[in-house]
Design an enzyme around this catalytic site. Structure first.
Site, PDB file in Angstrom:
ATOM      1  N   HIS A  83      -1.679  -2.317   6.811  1.00 46.78           N
ATOM      2  CA  HIS A  83      -1.136  -3.679   6.743  1.00 46.78           C
ATOM      3  C   HIS A  83       0.242  -3.717   6.104  1.00 46.78           C
ATOM      4  CE1 HIS A  83      -2.904  -4.297   2.563  1.00 46.78           C
ATOM      5  NE2 HIS A  83      -1.824  -5.024   2.446  1.00 46.78           N
ATOM      6  N   ASP A 136      -7.700   0.347   7.510  1.00 47.06           N
ATOM      7  CA  ASP A 136      -6.394  -0.032   6.952  1.00 47.06           C
ATOM      8  C   ASP A 136      -5.656   1.171   6.356  1.00 47.06           C
ATOM      9  OD1 ASP A 136      -4.274  -1.548   6.097  1.00 47.06           O
ATOM     10  OD2 ASP A 136      -5.352  -2.538   4.459  1.00 47.06           O
ATOM     11  N   SER A 233      -0.869  -2.484  -2.598  1.00 46.59           N
ATOM     12  CA  SER A 233      -1.471  -2.059  -1.329  1.00 46.59           C
ATOM     13  C   SER A 233      -1.023  -0.660  -0.936  1.00 46.59           C
ATOM     14  CB  SER A 233      -1.100  -3.034  -0.216  1.00 46.59           C
ATOM     15  OG  SER A 233      -1.868  -4.201  -0.346  1.00 46.59           O
TER      16      SER A 233
HETATM   17  C1  4AZ Z   1      -2.814  -7.460  -1.356  1.00 44.88           C
HETATM   18  O1  4AZ Z   1      -2.627  -8.528  -0.845  1.00 44.88           O
HETATM   19  C2  4AZ Z   1      -4.017  -7.251  -2.196  1.00 44.88           C
HETATM   20  N1  4AZ Z   1      -7.554  -7.412  -5.712  1.00 44.88           N
HETATM   21  C3  4AZ Z   1      -4.264  -6.004  -2.726  1.00 44.88           C
HETATM   22  C4  4AZ Z   1      -5.377  -5.807  -3.514  1.00 44.88           C
HETATM   23  C5  4AZ Z   1      -6.237  -6.837  -3.754  1.00 44.88           C
HETATM   24  C6  4AZ Z   1      -6.001  -8.088  -3.239  1.00 44.88           C
HETATM   25  C7  4AZ Z   1      -4.883  -8.296  -2.449  1.00 44.88           C
HETATM   26  C8  4AZ Z   1      -7.458  -6.582  -4.590  1.00 44.88           C
HETATM   27  O2  4AZ Z   1      -2.012  -6.566  -1.210  1.00 44.88           O
END
Ligand code: 4AZ
Length: 285
Positions: A83, A136, A233
């Protein structure tokens, strides 16, 4: 097209990283939760496999263009989240981002330590499902090799590191409050691998996404408080010295009853063709 609440939330917040970096004064975006993700500062020398994924062109130069995180799994091979490379995040395909790079050996993104290495190829899992978040992951090939000491091993299927209760660390430069506060320095949070049933209950599908135990790992703390967040992420979840997950999604950050969801590394290993994609793209990877 049906988007989960989380997905709808996640994308603008990744972009909010860019806004924060520029820096525009924006109202705190959609995440109303103010739960601190409970991390602590670490020096990247303690986790040399953690790299920033960056593009100054797309995300501004204040924090070296960092917008996601990667894990070094071969000398010229980095895993990140699919993503992170979506058109919603990049505004284009990855190959149209001329300065897509990874930054290794730099704890403080505002410093000039370490190395910025160009991404010479990006392979996004073609089976990534943007609605469920299944699959992902993406493989980045680097234009120059990193030292072997930067490479972390991947935990295969059945590895005891995936057992619920296992202590793990998640690393990243992401939001430390859930309200768009992006740090300069690398941080880590202590979490535990949680039973799949916990994430299945938290994310049954529908509004808040669907947890799939075969391809995802559930981790966090039952009481909340320690978690990955936006901007983390693609970052590594490490247990027993091995890579078990990549930061993928969740409902908010650090909320009790809403654990973090990670891409299951053993499933990345399993997916047909990924090894050849790595080899073709990465040379000595
Ligand atoms: C994100 O949007 C995201 N708490 C990454 C990790 C988490 C939530 C959102 C987990 O990149």
């Amino acid at each position: 097209m049906r988007r989960t609440f989380v997905r709808a939330l996640a994308r603008p917040l990744v972009l909010a990283a860019a806004a924060a970096a520029i820096p525009l004064v924006t109202a705190a975006p959609a995440a109303a939760d103010r739960v601190v993700v409970g991390g602590f500062p670490v020096d990247v020398s303690q986790s040399p496999w953690t790299v920033a994924v960056s593009s100054r062109d797309r995300f501004g130069g204040t924090r070296a263009g960092q917008f996601c995180v990667g894990a070094v799994v071969g000398r010229s091979t980095v895993l990140t989240a699919a993503h992170c490379l979506s058109p919603e995040v990049l505004g284009s395909t990855p190959d149209q981002v001329s300065d897509l790079s990874v930054i290794a050996g730099r704890t403080d993104l505002t410093s000039s330590h370490g190395r910025e290495i160009a991404v010479s190829g990006a392979w996004v899992n073609p089976d990534y499902d943007g609605d469920t978040n299944d699959g992902d992951f993406a493989v980045l090939s680097l234009a120059e090799a990193l030292p072997a000491s930067a490479v972390i091993g991947m935990a295969g299927a059945g590895d005891p590191a995936y057992a619920p209760g296992t202590r793990a660390l998640v690393y990243g430069w992401g939001d430390v409050t859930g309200a768009g506060d992006y740090p300069r320095g690398l941080r880590a949070a202590r979490v535990r691998v949680l039973p799949d049933t916990l994430c299945e209950e938290a994310y049954p599908g529908g509004g808040e996404g669907r947890y799939l135990a075969d391809s995802m790992v559930c981790a966090g703390e039952r009481e909340g408080g320690r978690d990955a967040c936006q901007g983390d992420s693609g970052g590594p979840l490490v247990a027993q010295g091995k890579l078990i997950g990549l930061v993928s999604w969740g409902n908010g950050c650090g909320r009790a009853g809403s654990p973090g969801v990670y891409t299951r590394v053993s499933d990345i290993i399993r997916i047909a063709g990924w090894r050849s994609a790595v080899r073709e793209g990465a040379g000595s990877g």
